[in-house]
Motif scaffolding. Structure first.
Motif, PDB file in Angstrom:
ATOM      1  N   PRO A 401       2.791   1.618   7.211  1.00  0.00           N
ATOM      2  CA  PRO A 401       3.787   1.613   6.121  1.00  0.00           C
ATOM      3  C   PRO A 401       4.039   0.225   5.540  1.00  0.00           C
ATOM      4  O   PRO A 401       5.184  -0.178   5.342  1.00  0.00           O
ATOM      5  N   PHE A 402       2.970  -0.519   5.293  1.00  0.00           N
ATOM      6  CA  PHE A 402       3.114  -1.918   4.865  1.00  0.00           C
ATOM      7  C   PHE A 402       2.733  -2.031   3.389  1.00  0.00           C
ATOM      8  O   PHE A 402       1.551  -2.065   3.035  1.00  0.00           O
ATOM      9  N   PHE A 403       3.727  -2.095   2.538  1.00  0.00           N
ATOM     10  CA  PHE A 403       3.556  -1.971   1.091  1.00  0.00           C
ATOM     11  C   PHE A 403       2.606  -3.028   0.531  1.00  0.00           C
ATOM     12  O   PHE A 403       1.590  -2.693  -0.076  1.00  0.00           O
ATOM     13  N   VAL A 453     -13.924 -13.002  -4.656  1.00  0.00           N
ATOM     14  CA  VAL A 453     -12.459 -12.930  -4.625  1.00  0.00           C
ATOM     15  C   VAL A 453     -12.001 -11.600  -4.024  1.00  0.00           C
ATOM     16  O   VAL A 453     -11.082 -11.556  -3.193  1.00  0.00           O
ATOM     17  N   SER A 454     -12.634 -10.501  -4.434  1.00  0.00           N
ATOM     18  CA  SER A 454     -12.273  -9.182  -3.921  1.00  0.00           C
ATOM     19  C   SER A 454     -12.517  -9.078  -2.428  1.00  0.00           C
ATOM     20  O   SER A 454     -11.691  -8.532  -1.685  1.00  0.00           O
ATOM     21  N   LEU A 455     -13.666  -9.611  -1.965  1.00  0.00           N
ATOM     22  CA  LEU A 455     -13.983  -9.549  -0.536  1.00  0.00           C
ATOM     23  C   LEU A 455     -12.996 -10.365   0.289  1.00  0.00           C
ATOM     24  O   LEU A 455     -12.514  -9.911   1.338  1.00  0.00           O
ATOM     25  N   VAL A 456     -12.692 -11.576  -0.201  1.00  0.00           N
ATOM     26  CA  VAL A 456     -11.741 -12.421   0.525  1.00  0.00           C
ATOM     27  C   VAL A 456     -10.366 -11.766   0.571  1.00  0.00           C
ATOM     28  O   VAL A 456      -9.705 -11.731   1.620  1.00  0.00           O
ATOM     29  N   ALA A 457      -9.928 -11.226  -0.575  1.00  0.00           N
ATOM     30  CA  ALA A 457      -8.629 -10.540  -0.622  1.00  0.00           C
ATOM     31  C   ALA A 457      -8.615  -9.328   0.297  1.00  0.00           C
ATOM     32  O   ALA A 457      -7.625  -9.054   0.982  1.00  0.00           O
ATOM     33  N   ALA A 458      -9.731  -8.596   0.337  1.00  0.00           N
ATOM     34  CA  ALA A 458      -9.820  -7.415   1.206  1.00  0.00           C
ATOM     35  C   ALA A 458      -9.755  -7.808   2.676  1.00  0.00           C
ATOM     36  O   ALA A 458      -9.061  -7.162   3.478  1.00  0.00           O
ATOM     37  N   VAL A 459     -10.468  -8.891   3.036  1.00  0.00           N
ATOM     38  CA  VAL A 459     -10.473  -9.348   4.433  1.00  0.00           C
ATOM     39  C   VAL A 459      -9.077  -9.756   4.877  1.00  0.00           C
ATOM     40  O   VAL A 459      -8.595  -9.354   5.947  1.00  0.00           O
ATOM     41  N   TRP A 460      -8.394 -10.537   4.031  1.00  0.00           N
ATOM     42  CA  TRP A 460      -7.079 -11.019   4.419  1.00  0.00           C
ATOM     43  C   TRP A 460      -6.015  -9.944   4.325  1.00  0.00           C
ATOM     44  O   TRP A 460      -5.031  -9.964   5.086  1.00  0.00           O
ATOM     45  N   SER A 461      -6.167  -8.976   3.422  1.00  0.00           N
ATOM     46  CA  SER A 461      -5.237  -7.846   3.383  1.00  0.00           C
ATOM     47  C   SER A 461      -5.412  -6.986   4.633  1.00  0.00           C
ATOM     48  O   SER A 461      -4.440  -6.512   5.223  1.00  0.00           O
ATOM     49  N   VAL A 466      -3.690  -5.416  10.165  1.00  0.00           N
ATOM     50  CA  VAL A 466      -3.921  -5.447  11.617  1.00  0.00           C
ATOM     51  C   VAL A 466      -2.810  -6.223  12.330  1.00  0.00           C
ATOM     52  O   VAL A 466      -2.286  -5.790  13.358  1.00  0.00           O
ATOM     53  N   THR A 467      -2.435  -7.371  11.755  1.00  0.00           N
ATOM     54  CA  THR A 467      -1.372  -8.178  12.349  1.00  0.00           C
ATOM     55  C   THR A 467      -0.049  -7.423  12.374  1.00  0.00           C
ATOM     56  O   THR A 467       0.692  -7.461  13.367  1.00  0.00           O
ATOM     57  N   SER A 468       0.242  -6.740  11.286  1.00  0.00           N
ATOM     58  CA  SER A 468       1.488  -5.968  11.206  1.00  0.00           C
ATOM     59  C   SER A 468       1.498  -4.819  12.201  1.00  0.00           C
ATOM     60  O   SER A 468       2.518  -4.527  12.826  1.00  0.00           O
ATOM     61  N   VAL A 469       0.350  -4.163  12.351  1.00  0.00           N
ATOM     62  CA  VAL A 469       0.251  -3.029  13.267  1.00  0.00           C
ATOM     63  C   VAL A 469       0.470  -3.467  14.710  1.00  0.00           C
ATOM     64  O   VAL A 469       1.053  -2.736  15.518  1.00  0.00           O
ATOM     65  N   GLN A 470       0.030  -4.683  15.053  1.00  0.00           N
ATOM     66  CA  GLN A 470       0.147  -5.172  16.418  1.00  0.00           C
ATOM     67  C   GLN A 470       1.599  -5.311  16.874  1.00  0.00           C
ATOM     68  O   GLN A 470       1.901  -5.209  18.066  1.00  0.00           O
TER      69      GLN A 470
END
Length: 479
Positions: A401-403, A453-461, A466-470
């Motif tokens: 649930p991370f907007f 740009v899209s790949l970098v944004a996708a990786v960090w999103s 993952v960080t939020s889920v932890q």
């Protein structure tokens, strides 16, 4: 349905009449101004809600540059796309009624399948994102009443899951309505309420600036500190790029309108003279320019109002302030908008599975037969499949649930293939641009840059998710 009607008209010789165009379809009477209205209406959607948060991550300079840069890139590729409406000639060629048809005509069946995967994947992701956004807005309404009653110091925390379930129940019921996407008042209502909640947000931002002054802002956005490392700053920055990409993914306009009418109505409304591509170019420039100005207002004023503490959805941040009824009205508008938008964007997914099943098992009565229940036509395939889809999307929304992270991932995964790659490749193919020529090279460089740009944004999103889920307990989302 339309293709079948066109074929029967062509076979009966009803071409070049007062009622039909030269391809047998109903004669179009729309103008570029009508197309511009469609563009603005479709662009200003839920993507506007996260722009203040994006500015808080990027800062004043990078925030403004990012918005303008995405606007220019989107406009350029959209202009290329207008020439691909007809193939092989942009003026006298055969009309392509959908985005996927244009890809198939210009790039072949393999690219057509890739485009289909991208489109349906994006639509599925948006369904999850809309579930999250609606729950947050519903919770914001309840919280604003709590603050109004108990004071601004009260916690007033609200669990989002119950609102997701309410949203899912409504979607399950509404999804059983046949041809929901063809209800003509939908686009009118959507246009009104999207402008309404956006203008309310701008107005509340101005009122907060006047009352409390400009929030704590900076040139580079949220500063690095002990509890916010350079690495945290980096992934927040790239996640913000994904959010801006989501807001500027011009393909969503085409997909949304295609989903409503099952044809690219944004083009089909345009009469054939003057040529559609010329009219559409004018509409695209005006529409995206107007939307960019509107986005800048929301991003700049929202950031000025909240500063580096700007919330992910800037309308939920006003729950702490009066007039609470105006905050409620804005969030009610968001809820209503997303209730309809969810169905509009889910219809192509519903239709794809149902049409494929009917073609594969035409004799199966559970798939093809409809029966009446209290005057409502029910089909077992439609009931089971659509209900299952809504339930699956809701469960995923409860788990993630991370907007902002989710919106960033959607934007990152959507922007390059649908708004950059396909328009450029179709234009190169149709215009017969020679490989390794100057034009071909700089177009490929542009495409590659957007891909990076899209790949970098996708990786960090994804990293953000993952960080939020932890640190998050599933099904325990709280506003």
């Amino acid at each position: 349905m339309q293709n079948g009607s066109s074929l029967s008209i062509a076979e009966s010789g009803c071409l070049h009449s007062d009622k039909f165009d030269d391809d047998g379809r109903i004669k179009r009477t729309g103008t570029w101004m009508y197309a511009t209205a469609h563009i603005i209406k479709a662009v200003i959607g839920s993507g506007v809600l996260s722009l203040a948060w994006c500015f808080a991550q990027l800062g004043w300079i990078a925030g403004i540059i990012t918005l303008v840069l995405f606007s220019v890139i989107t406009m350029f590729n959209s202009l290329l796309l207008t020439d691909c409406y007809r193939s092989p000639d942009p003026v006298n060629g055969t009309r392509n009624c959908t985005y996927m048809d244009a890809v198939k005509s210009n790039l072949g069946i393999l690219q057509y399948k890739f485009c289909g995967i991208a489109q349906y994947g994006v639509l599925t992701g948006i369904s999850i994102g809309y579930t999250i956004t609606t729950a947050i807005s519903m919770a914001a309404i309840k919280r604003s009443h709590c603050f109004h009653k108990h004071g601004h110091e009260a916690g007033c925390h609200v669990r989002n899951n119950s609102f997701m379930i309410i949203f899912a129940i409504i979607q399950i019921i509404v999804s059983q309505v046949p041809n929901f996407h063809k209800l003509s008042p939908l686009s009118i209502v959507a246009a009104i309420i999207s402008f309404m909640y956006s203008f309310i947000g701008i107005g509340l931002s101005i009122a907060k600036i006047i009352g409390d002054g400009i929030g704590e802002t900076s040139i580079t956005g949220l500063p690095i500190r002990e509890d916010f490392t350079g690495m945290d700053k980096m992934w927040k920055t790239f996640s913000a790029l994904g959010d801006v990409a989501f807001a500027y993914s011009f393909c969503f306009i085409l997909i949304e309108i295609q989903a409503i009418l099952r044809v690219e109505q944004i083009y089909d409304t345009l009469k054939s003279s003057p040529p559609e591509n010329k009219q559409m170019k004018k509409a695209t420039v005006v529409g995206i320019t107007a939307s960019t100005i509107f986005y800048l207002l929301c991003g700049v004023l929202g950031y000025a109002a909240f500063g580096n503490k700007a919330p992910g959805n800037f309308l939920t941040g006003f729950g702490f302030y009066d007039p609470f009824w105006l905050v409620d009205l804005a969030n009610i508008c968001i809820v209503i908008y997303l209730l309809g938008a969810y169905q509009v964007l889910a219809q192509p997914i519903f239709g794809f599975v149902e049409d494929s099943s009917k073609e594969k098992w035409p004799q199966n009565k559970l798939i093809t037969k409809e029966f009446s229940l209290w005057g409502i036509k029910i089909n077992m395939l439609r009931f089971v499949w659509r209900t299952s889809f809504v339930i699956m999307m809701t469960i995923i929304a409860m788990i993630f649930p991370f907007f902002n992270e989710f919106v960033g991932l959607l934007g990152a995964g959507t922007f390059w293939p649908l708004s950059v790659y396909f328009p450029i490749e179709m234009y190169i193919s149709q215009a017969k641009i020679r490989k390794y020529s100057f034009t071909w090279i700089w177009m490929q460089v542009l495409s590659l840059a957007c891909l990076i740009v899209s790949l970098v944004a996708a990786v960090w999103s994804t990293h953000g998710l993952v960080t939020s889920v932890q640190t998050f307990k599933p099904f325990q989302s709280v506003s």
